[in-house]
Each structure stands twice: as structure tokens, then as C-alpha cells.
Design a protein around this motif. Structure first.
Motif, short mmCIF file in Angstrom:
data_model
loop_
_atom_site.label_atom_id
_atom_site.label_comp_id
_atom_site.label_asym_id
_atom_site.label_seq_id
_atom_site.Cartn_x
_atom_site.Cartn_y
_atom_site.Cartn_z
N LEU A 15 0.91 -1.68 -0.05
CA LEU A 15 -0.34 -0.24 -0.33
C LEU A 15 1.07 1.15 -0.39
O LEU A 15 1.61 0.92 1.06
N ASP A 16 0.55 2.11 -0.45
CA ASP A 16 1.21 3.12 -0.88
C ASP A 16 0.78 4.04 0.70
O ASP A 16 -0.65 4.50 0.56
N ALA A 17 1.82 4.35 1.18
CA ALA A 17 1.75 5.46 2.45
C ALA A 17 1.47 6.35 2.19
O ALA A 17 0.03 7.43 3.28
N SER A 18 0.95 7.25 1.41
CA SER A 18 -0.07 8.57 0.80
C SER A 18 -1.23 8.14 1.27
O SER A 18 -2.35 9.11 1.30
N ARG A 19 -1.55 6.99 0.92
CA ARG A 19 -3.29 6.72 1.21
C ARG A 19 -3.67 6.97 1.74
O ARG A 19 -5.17 7.05 2.45
N VAL A 20 -3.37 6.69 3.07
CA VAL A 20 -3.22 6.61 4.76
C VAL A 20 -3.54 8.37 4.80
O VAL A 20 -4.31 8.58 5.52
N ALA A 21 -2.34 8.78 4.26
CA ALA A 21 -2.49 10.62 4.46
C ALA A 21 -4.25 10.87 3.72
O ALA A 21 -4.93 12.04 4.70
N ARG A 22 -4.29 10.45 2.53
CA ARG A 22 -5.10 10.52 2.11
C ARG A 22 -6.88 10.23 2.69
O ARG A 22 -7.52 11.11 3.06
N PRO A 87 -5.92 5.80 10.96
CA PRO A 87 -4.87 6.90 10.15
C PRO A 87 -3.61 7.69 10.85
O PRO A 87 -3.16 8.09 10.18
N ARG A 88 -4.69 8.70 11.82
CA ARG A 88 -4.18 9.56 12.77
C ARG A 88 -3.02 8.89 13.65
O ARG A 88 -1.96 10.39 13.13
N LEU A 89 -3.33 8.43 13.97
CA LEU A 89 -2.08 7.29 14.66
C LEU A 89 -0.67 7.68 14.26
O LEU A 89 0.05 7.23 14.15
N ALA A 90 -1.28 6.29 12.76
CA ALA A 90 0.00 5.73 11.46
C ALA A 90 0.28 7.12 11.04
O ALA A 90 1.07 7.30 10.92
N LEU A 91 -0.66 8.29 10.80
CA LEU A 91 0.53 9.65 9.70
C LEU A 91 1.39 9.79 11.34
O LEU A 91 2.67 10.46 10.50
N ALA A 92 1.36 9.64 12.64
CA ALA A 92 2.13 10.52 13.78
C ALA A 92 3.02 9.56 13.47
O ALA A 92 4.34 10.27 13.63
N PHE A 93 3.73 8.09 13.56
CA PHE A 93 4.73 7.18 13.76
C PHE A 93 4.88 7.54 12.45
O PHE A 93 6.70 7.63 12.07
N LEU A 94 3.99 7.48 10.47
CA LEU A 94 5.17 7.62 9.27
C LEU A 94 6.01 9.26 9.42
O LEU A 94 7.00 8.68 8.61
N GLN A 95 5.05 9.90 10.01
CA GLN A 95 5.79 11.21 9.99
C GLN A 95 6.84 11.42 10.85
O GLN A 95 8.37 12.14 9.84
N TYR A 96 7.25 10.45 11.55
CA TYR A 96 8.14 10.47 12.43
C TYR A 96 8.99 9.85 12.05
O TYR A 96 10.33 9.82 12.06
N TYR A 97 9.24 8.74 10.98
CA TYR A 97 9.95 7.88 10.25
C TYR A 97 10.53 9.16 9.06
O TYR A 97 11.95 8.79 9.09
N LEU A 98 9.57 9.39 8.83
CA LEU A 98 10.68 10.66 7.77
C LEU A 98 11.51 11.01 7.94
O LEU A 98 12.28 11.86 7.99
N HIS A 99 11.06 12.30 9.74
CA HIS A 99 11.74 13.07 9.79
C HIS A 99 13.30 12.36 10.70
O HIS A 99 13.84 13.76 10.87
#
Length: 1007
Positions: A15-22, A87-99
Motif C-alpha cells: 500500500l502506498d503510504a500516502s493513501r493513509v494520509a488521503r 490513520p491519524r496515529l499512523a500519520l504520526a508514526f509515519l511522519q516520525y519515520y520520515l523526519h
């Protein structure tokens, strides 16, 4: 031949991670917009209606009314929000993963704030204002405050090459916080001024916050897409959970990775080990070690929060010492001997003992000192005021030893910022808790304390301090001890005097945001700031002042030295002069600028102290100076009760001049270059300090909005035109057990349904009283117009007027006092049912000064007779016997002032009196004090004649038509549960007569 078992081929979903944000963006908008659409379609007039107005004045619903009050929109909204939580919690972790970055802990701090932000969002969504208004508001405020580190931290972590993402996040964050300003304005218009239609305008900006918030989070979609981040979910067809796996991968990030050490944890099912000097990967459980890793990354943020809380505790204990000891001075009305506890702050002298100094500088030593200082927070549990004083005295001594060690260590720049932030946090805590620090020993659970919570948080902070790594990154600076510039040996004394002066000045003027407002207050009509609304302005000034060294330090490590330039000192002197010499907005502007000045010099002064390298004698001298200033400041008003006090009588000007002179010693008056330890802070410390500054600023504004009085101010009995007034000397807001008495005073005033109250001995904006405001609880919870009377720079013990009727205008008087203490008076004109009535609240001098009392009574009589024939209610403390002839105050005031005694046949009085004119008196009550103070509450009940009419029969016989309460309508009755035979209530009961006295209305009264 047996057949081979069929091979189970695992399936794999990528799954494309950007779909979680969408998905997050779509679900969030769907939840709110569906609730808005269904609410308007099904319950439009119900959701736009509020406590002030309905349709058509109000025509757009608020967020809370839309999502929380009606079926089915509430239920659909909550279902969609529940789906959105993943998705909201996932975004927090994914954003941490990127940064995430090994060189900075900021991404971990942002992750923590994102998780807490999500939980607080769920709180205010599922606990609506209808379910629990307070819980809903607290969680909503927490969500807004957590948006500060979330938004600003996310922006700081966003790579610079992502220009369009940065632009979108900055735009949405700016719009979010900018929208709060008009939103708060319209909220005040709605709640306080009760303007129809204001809530509709408020709702637009409230919905705007929702939109900007969701759009800010939606920016991560572009960031995830540009990183080509994938989520791979592997599921076995046999349903074996142990074979399931979730893999996160990013081609873009791997391409930029130079080594395994610097690579992100893109495969959570692998771990890196070292073998024969080479780094290799091994398979491992995806869950193994992830939380430990997150904890390690967030550890610097936790360390900073712990340090900040310990600084808050230091200031809390320090500021609690003087009100705890002054309890005894108040009861003695003179030097009681307990004042020697003030000298406990001289404890840094013990650091002159080398082994003790060495022990205090160790991690174990500082941790033990922190543990011992818990006694200052635990003192609230002790029942005896003396025992509490001993505990706080010990804690203050311990705290000052620890502070001296911290402030002169190798990280003085970081510690100086912690000192300023901790001081601000203690002031903010008072602002949020009705001007009482919630961990002070003079408060407990019944009087607004959060002592257990405070002690628990301190235990956690100490545990953090004791277990953190030795090389704590948040306290590391670029220099070591050998590079610290040293002051000449002879410079330690001026530096010590300036330090002591600065500590006292902070405590005296800035420990509570409303102290400077009290200095500028002149009454009604209001031409200046008011404590409940404008206290946050003082905090903003403090923030600006504390930010200056950080800003200058970012320009150059040596730049903060410019804050010790003589030009900056001149700015401080000019501000202090305006603060002292003027009133209203101009006077407060001087105090506001003085706040900027004082907070800005905290880091350079402490850095100069660190450079002196004379810890014991520097801090002993500094605190000796602070003690002298404290005594001198008290004696400016307490001169009548101490030998030689006349020297300090009303000389706040000289005390302030001495303060500025003491501060001047630390400034650079020669042409030589001033070298201070560098204020350069590394990334984590710098980002944490800046985040704390922003959070404290917004929190102050939010607290102001939350604490703004929302009770509709109206008299209790407008139908029969009754006015129930009272006078009470409240003994500086400290009860007989040494506890804050605001809430106990509130309870009795509420039960007696008083419309007008005069409170005496109320000017608590001094170090010895804790810089408190006794009107906060009553104004917020009961709804009163407040005139706090002459301020602390008028050198009185204070008088307050609380009124359910609008205050048309008021004047503050300082009554003639050639020998004794200065007596205050408030002359106010109130609009009572359309009739202007003068209310006079006054506190006269003591028995020891008969000339003062005679002159003061003459002045009060003049004020009352000048308002003739306007009706008058006098509520005051007058040291005289009933019916006493001249030169005693009684005859002067009654005869010359053309007023009547509430009941001249009540011979058992000495200090509290109620006088009146132009009204019908229907009742008079005396209520025992319980253990709140040393005087009773006296109440007079009056009826205002019909507009345009006066009292038809003012003769003695007409005024003394005594009656049983049953002969009057029930509106005139006082509460029955306070009769002695009913047992009284909370220790109060009607005494002297054991019942209120009632009087008939004369025949022909026009009402």
C-alpha cells in the motif's frame, strides 16, 4: 504413494503510504461536514440556539453544538472519527519515520505531542460539552496547546527542499493561530457582553480551526508520496498470526543512505548487529525494541520537561515561604518571631564547606536535594500552621542550595532559561488557579489545591533526573568549565547585590500577572486593564523579555551581553518610573515594558554570577539583599506595627529606587568589553526552550478565555427590588488554620445571596501575602462586578467592592492618617433598578490612633453628605462604640453624614457598621465567622423605592417597626439552615440575636 502437502502461498498487500494520509483527510472532512449537513437539515434552530439568543440573531452553529447534541449527526460523526483514529496515529508514526535524525530528538518530541494530541482529540469528541462541560473544555484546550509543538515541530522537521510542503504547512499554521484571536474576541462578546449574533461569528472561526487543522495534516500526503513510502502487509493463508508481518520501505530514503548505521529503520522485521567488526542485519520480531527506541528518542524532551517542572517547584516553594510565615505576623499584628524563617534562604552559605559543595555538585547529591525539597509540597498535609512553616522553611533552604549549584554550573545559559521559564510557569499556574499556586501548602483539595498531583509529578521528575544519562544532551553547551570567562575577584559583591535585587523584584512584581494591573487600577469607568482579562498581557511581556537573550544568542554567542548595556538599563528605569507615576493604561504600559526588561536580564545576570565563581558568598549576599528588600517592602504599609516603621512609611518610591540602584551594579558602565559565558544552546535545548516559550504564551491566552467569568451578573431579587448587602473583614484571605479562604468566603456569600459586598483587608499583591487576588473565585463563579480598590502602591491593607449591580463610576480615597496606618475607601455609584445609589466601603484606623479615626470619620461623613439626597449604603470597619459621641467616629458619621444606623439598638458592636439613607431597611443579620477570619459577616437588607420616588416616612418610629419573618414575604427571609437550632451550616450561624432582625415597611411606601 502419499501426496505431498499443498504449499500455502502467503499473500502480500503493498500500500502506498500516502493513501493513509488521503484516508485521514477524507474521513476527517466527512465526519465534520456530515454532522454539519445533518444538523442543519434536521435540527437547525436547535443547534444555532445558545444561552444568549437563537434564530434569527444566531444563524450558524458552533462545532460543539453540531457534533455533540443530537441524533443521528452525533453518532455518525463519532463513527467516522473512530475510523479516522487509525490513520491519524499512523500519520504520526509515519511522519516520525520520515523526519527522524540521530542528531536531533525533535522528531521524537513531535511524535509524542502527536500521540497526546490524538488522545485529547478523542477526549473532546466523545466527551461533549453536554456530557461534561469542564472535561470537554480541558481536553479541547489541551488539544489546542498540543497543536503548538505539533505544528511548529513538524515545520521545523520538514526538509527545506520540500518548498511547497513547507509553504502549505506555514500557511495553515499561521491561519490556525491567527484565527484564534478573533475567535476569542467574539467568545468574550458572547459570554461576557452577551451580544446576540456574536456566537455565530465565533462559530465561523471555530470551524476555521477545524479546516486549517485538517489541511495542515493533509500536507504529509505530498511528503509521503515524494518519499515513495510503501506499507507492505504479509498475511499467511493458514491464518498463522506468527507469520504475519508489516513492512515499511522507502526507496528514496535508502538511496540517500551511506551506511547501515545512518539508514532509517525501514524494515521493522530486521535488526542490525556487529560481527567481526562488520555491521550485519538479522531477522527479528517487528515489535522488538521499537518502544525502547521511541523512548530513547523522546528522552531529551522528557528530560527538559522534568527540568522545567523542577524549576517550577523551586519557585513554588520559594514564593510559598512568605505567606506561610506571615500568617503568624497577621495574628500578632506585629513581629511574632516566626519571621526568622525568612532567613532560611541564606542556606547557600553552607556551600562554603568544600566537601558539602562537592557532594551537591554530584548527580546523586542533587537528586537527594530534590527528594528532600518534596517536604515543601508535602507540607499541605500537616494540620498545624507551625508544622507547615517548619516544613516549608526546610524545603526553601534545600531548594536554594540546589539552585545555587545549578546556576553557577557549566551550563549556566541553559539553567538561566530554565529559571525564567519555571518562574513563568508558576505565574501561569496562579493565573489558571484563581491566583493561588496549586501546590502551595496554604491550599489543599478543598481550597483549590492540586498538591497530590504536584507531588507525584515531582517524584517522576526526580526519577527522570536521577536515571538520565550522565551526558545529558539538553544541558550540554559548546564550552567546558575551563573556557568560562572569569570575573575579577572584587566583582562578586556588585554581582551578588544585583542578583538579590533581581530575585526580589521578580517575586514582588511579576510573580502574579495581575500585580502590575493592581498597581494601575483606578476604578470605574474602566480606563485600564482588568485582572481577569489582561493578565495574559503580562505573560506576553515576560515571554518577549525572555526571548531576547535567545534571539541575541542565535545571532552571536556574545550578543546577550548587550542586555547589560547602560542603554538597556535606562529603558528599564524609564519603564519603572512610568509604572510608579502613572495609572490606567499608561501606568500599565510602564509595568509591561518593565516586565520585558526584568525577564530579559535573567540570563545575563545569572551568567555573570556563574563567571564570578564565588558560589557561597555570592548567593548568601544575594539572598540577604532579597530579605532586606522584602522587609522594607512590607514595612511601607506595615509601619504602624513595628518599631521604627515610620522610616519606611509609604516609601515604595524609595524601595523601587533602591531596586533599580541594585540592578545597576551588574550593568557595564566602563568601556571595556563584557565577557560572559556563551548562551549558545545546542539544537534540542534551543528547540525545547523556544517551544516552551510559545506553549506558555498560548496557554496563558487559553487560560484567560477559559477562566473568563460566564455567569450572568444580575441581582438575586429584582422583582421586589431587594438589595442584600454585607460587610466582612476577611483577614487577608487566610483562615484560622492558615489556609486560603477564597472558597469558604464564596460559599457563605452564595448562601446568603448577597448583591453588594464590601470586603476589607484584601490587598494581597505583596510578597508576604503571595501576590493573590481574593476576587477571582467569586467573580468567576458567582458573577460580580469588581472594584479591587486602592492598589499596593497606595500602602493600605485594601478594600474590595463586589456588586451584582452595574458600577456607574467609582473613586478611591486614602483617608487622612497622620499617625496610624493608611485607611482606604471606595466610593461607588451603583445602578440599582434604575436608581443611582452611593455605596461606600471603608476601613478606618486602629484604636491606638484616635486622631486618625476622628479625621477619617469626618472625611467619610463629608463624602456621604455631598451625595445627598442620593441614597447611600455605608459598609465599613469603624473602631467605635454604638451611639458614642464626638470625637468618636459614630456621631460624626451618622449626624454629619445624614445617614441612619442599621440598628442603633444593637449595642454589641465595635468595628463593623452598616449605615444607610434613602432606602427601606427590612432585615439585619449577623453571621458568625466560623474559622474563616477574626470578624463576623454583617448583612443589611434594603428595598429600593420605586423609580422617581423616595422614602415616604423616614421617621424613627417608621424605621423601627419590628416584625417576625412570617409577616414579610418569603423573598425577605434569610436562609433557615443558619439558625442555631438548625445546627448552622459549615460552622456559621446567626448569632448575637440568634436570628436575623426583620422590620415592616411603613404605610404608604411606594415600591
Amino acid at each position: 504413494m502419499a501426496s505431498l502437502p499443498e504449499r500455502r502461498i502467503p499473500t502480500r498487500l503493498v500500500l502506498d503510504a500516502s493513501r493513509v494520509a488521503r484516508a485521514h483527510t477524507v474521513l476527517a472532512f466527512a465526519a465534520f461536514l456530515s454532522a454539519l449537513f445533518l444538523g442543519c437539515a434536521l435540527h437547525y434552530k436547535k443547534i444555532v440556539k445558545n444561552g444568549v439568543a437563537g434564530y434569527p440573531e444566531e444563524w450558524f452553529p458552533s462545532v460543539s453544538a453540531t457534533i455533540g447534541d443530537w441524533y443521528p449527526e452525533r453518532n455518525i460523526f463519532q463513527i467516522l472519527i473512530a475510523l479516522n483514529s487509525g490513520p491519524r496515529l499512523a500519520l504520526a508514526f509515519l511522519q516520525y519515520y520520515l523526519h527522524r535524525n540521530a542528531a536531533s530528538s525533535l522528531p521524537g518530541f513531535v511524535l509524542l505531542s502527536g500521540i497526546l494530541r490524538t488522545f485529547s482529540c478523542g477526549g473532546w469528541v466523545y466527551i461533549t460539552s453536554t456530557d461534561d462541560h469542564d472535561a470537554h473544555d480541558v481536553l479541547m484546550i489541551s488539544y489546542i496547546v498540543l497543536n503548538v509543538p505539533w505544528m511548529f515541530g513538524t515545520i521545523a522537521c520538514t526538509p527545506f527542499q520540500h518548498v511547497h510542503i513547507l509553504r502549505k504547512r506555514r500557511l495553515m499554521a499561521t491561519a490556525f493561530f491567527t484565527a484564534m484571536i478573533p475567535m476569542i474576541y467574539f467568545f468574550v462578546q458572547h459570554k461576557v457582553h452577551r451580544i446576540p449574533g456574536a456566537y455565530t461569528h465565533y462559530s465561523f472561526f471555530e470551524w476555521g480551526l477545524i479546516f486549517f487543522d485538517v489541511m495542515f495534516d493533509s500536507a504529509v500526503e505530498s511528503e509521503l508520496k515524494s518519499a515513495d513510502l510503501k506499507l507492505a502487509v504479509g498475511l499467511s493463508l493458514d491464518g498463522n498470526a506468527e507469520s504475519n508481518e508489516i513492512t515499511v520501505s522507502s526507496e528514496t530514503r535508502h538511496a540517500d543512505t551511506k551506511s547501515i548505521e545512518n539508514a532509517p529503520l525501514s524494515h521493522l522485521n530486521e535488526k542490525t548487529v556487529q560481527h567481526d567488526g562488520k555491521l550485519q542485519r538479522q531477522d527479528s520480531s517487528p515489535r522488538q525494541g521499537i518502544w525502547r527506541y521511541v523512548f530513547q528518542k523522546t528522552r531529551p524532551a522528557l528530560d527538559f520537561c522534568s527540568d522545567l517542572y523542577l524549576s517550577f517547584v523551586y519557585w513554588s516553594i520559594l514564593t510559598s515561604l512568605t505567606p506561610t510565615l506571615f500568617y503568624f505576623s497577621v495574628w500578632e499584628l506585629g513581629i511574632a518571631g516566626h519571621e526568622l524563617a525568612l532567613l532560611s534562604v541564606l542556606s547557600p552559605a553552607l556551600l562554603a564547606i568544600p566537601p558539602f559543595m562537592e557532594w551537591c555538585c554530584t548527580r546523586a547529591g542533587r537528586a537527594i536535594l530534590h527528594v528532600l525539597s518534596i517536604s515543601g509540597l508535602a507540607a499541605y498535609a500537616l494540620g498545624s500552621p507551625l508544622h507547615r512553616l517548619l516544613a516549608v522553611t526546610f524545603a526553601a533552604a534545600i531548594c536554594n542550595v540546589g539552585a545555587a549549584v545549578d546556576w553557577t554550573g557549566d551550563n549556566s545559559g541553559y539553567q538561566s532559561m530554565l529559571m525564567g521559564l519555571g518562574f513563568m510557569l508558576s505565574s501561569l499556574a496562579k493565573h489558571a488557579n484563581h491566583s493561588n499556586n496549586p501546590v502551595w501548602p496554604i491550599v489543599h483539595e478543598q481550597s483549590g489545591g492540586y498538591n497530590k498531583t504536584g507531588a507525584l509529578l515531582m517524584c517522576l521528575a526526580i526519577f527522570n533526573y536521577a536515571t538520565r544519562p550522565a551526558d545529558k544532551p539538553t544541558t550540554h553547551t559548546e564550552r567546558d568549565a575551563r573556557s568560562i570567562p572569569q570575573e575579577p575577584a572584587q566583582r562578586w559583591l556588585p554581582t551578588a547585590i544585583s542578583l538579590g535585587t533581581m530575585l526580589f523584584t521578580l517575586h514582588c512584581l511579576l510573580a502574579d500577572p495581575s500585580t502590575l494591573i493592581a498597581w494601575s487600577w483606578t476604578g470605574y469607568p474602566i480606563n485600564g486593564p482588568v485582572p481577569h482579562l489582561h493578565g495574559s498581557l503580562t505573560h506576553i511581556a515576560q515571554v518577549l523579555g525572555l526571548s531576547l537573550p535567545v534571539f541575541l544568542g542565535g545571532i552571536s554567542p556574545d550578543a546577550p551581553g548587550y542586555l547589560l548595556h547602560p542603554v538597556w538599563f535606562i529603558y528599564g528605569c524609564a519603564s519603572s518610573y512610568v509604572m510608579y507615576a502613572f495609572r490606567d493604561w499608561l501606568g500599565y504600559a510602564g509595568g509591561w515594558n518593565f516586565s520585558v526588561f526584568m525577564m530579559s536580564i535573567i540570563p545575563p545576570v545569572l551568567q555573570r554570577v556563574a563567571a564570578s565563581r564565588c558560589t557561597a558568598k555570592t548567593f548568601f549576599t544575594a539572598w540577604l539583599v532579597a530579605c532586606i528588600f522584602t522587609v522594607a517592602n512590607v514595612f511601607t504599609v506595615a509601619y504602624a506595627f513595628v518599631p521604627g516603621g515610620e522610616i519606611f512609611r509609604e516609601r515604595s518610591d524609595m524601595v523601587l529606587f533602591a531596586q533599580m540602584a541594585g540592578l545597576a551594579l551588574v550593568f557595564r558602565w566602563s568601556s571595556r568589553r563584557l565577557r560572559l559565558p556563551s548562551l549558545t544552546l545546542h539544537g534540542p535545548a534551543q528547540s525545547f526552550i523556544r517551544s516552551a516559550i510559545v506553549v506558555l504564551s498560548i496557554a496563558s491566552l487559553v487560560v484567560t478565555m477559559y477562566r473568563w467569568p460566564t455567569v450572568v451578573i444580575k441581582p438575586h431579587r429584582p422583582g421586589p427590588r431587594i438589595v442584600r448587602s454585607g460587610i466582612w473583614t476577611v483577614h487577608f484571605g487566610i483562615d484560622n488554620d492558615g489556609r486560603d479562604s477564597q472558597r469558604r468566603i464564596r460559599d457563605l456569600i452564595k448562601d446568603m445571596e448577597l448583591d453588594v459586598i464590601g470586603l476589607l483587608e484584601t490587598d494581597l499583591h505583596r510578597t508576604v501575602f503571595g501576590n493573590r487576588d481574593l476576587t477571582r473565585v467569586m467573580a468567576e463563579e458567582l458573577g460580580f462586578y469588581v472594584d479591587i480598590g486602592p492598589g499596593p502602591n497606595s500602602h493600605t491593607w485594601g478594600a474590595v467592592l463586589l456588586s451584582k449591580f452595574p458600577i456607574v463610576r467609582s473613586t478611591h480615597h486614602l483617608l487622612p492618617s497622620p499617625r496610624g496606618e493608611l485607611a482606604p475607601a471606595i466610593e461607588a455609584v451603583l445602578d440599582m433598578y434604575g436608581t443611582e445609589i452611593t455605596v461606600l466601603v471603608a476601613h478606618n484606623g486602629q484604636e491606638e490612633t484616635p486622631l486618625d479615626r476622628e479625621l477619617q470619620a469626618t472625611e467619610l461623613a463629608r463624602i456621604m453628605v455631598e451625595s445627598y439626597p442620593r441614597p447611600v449604603i455605608f459598609l465599613g470597619y469603624v473602631v467605635t462604640k454604638p451611639l458614642a459621641s464626638r470625637p468618636a467616629p459614630y456621631e460624626i458619621m451618622v449626624t454629619d453624614g445624614r445617614v441612619h444606623d442599621i440598628d442603633e439598638q444593637d449595642w454589641d458592636r465595635w468595628c463593623e457598621y452598616i449605615l444607610y439613607r434613602g432606602l427601606y431597611r427590612t432585615s439585619y443579620a449577623r453571621v458568625s465567622r466560623s474559622t474563616i477570619t477574626d470578624t463576623e459577616l454583617q448583612i443589611g437588607q434594603f428595598v429600593v423605592p420605586k423609580y422617581g420616588y423616595g422614602v415616604t416616612d423616614d421617621s424613627h418610629d417608621a424605621r423601627y417597626l419590628r416584625a417576625w419573618k412570617e409577616e414579610l414575604p418569603e423573598d425577605h427571609w434569610f436562609p433557615l439552615e443558619y439558625y442555631p437550632e438548625m445546627g448552622g451550616k459549615r460552622g456559621h450561624h446567626y448569632h448575637v440575636f440568634n436570628t436575623p432582625l426583620y422590620y415592616k415597611l411603613p404605610e404608604g411606601a411606594v415600591l
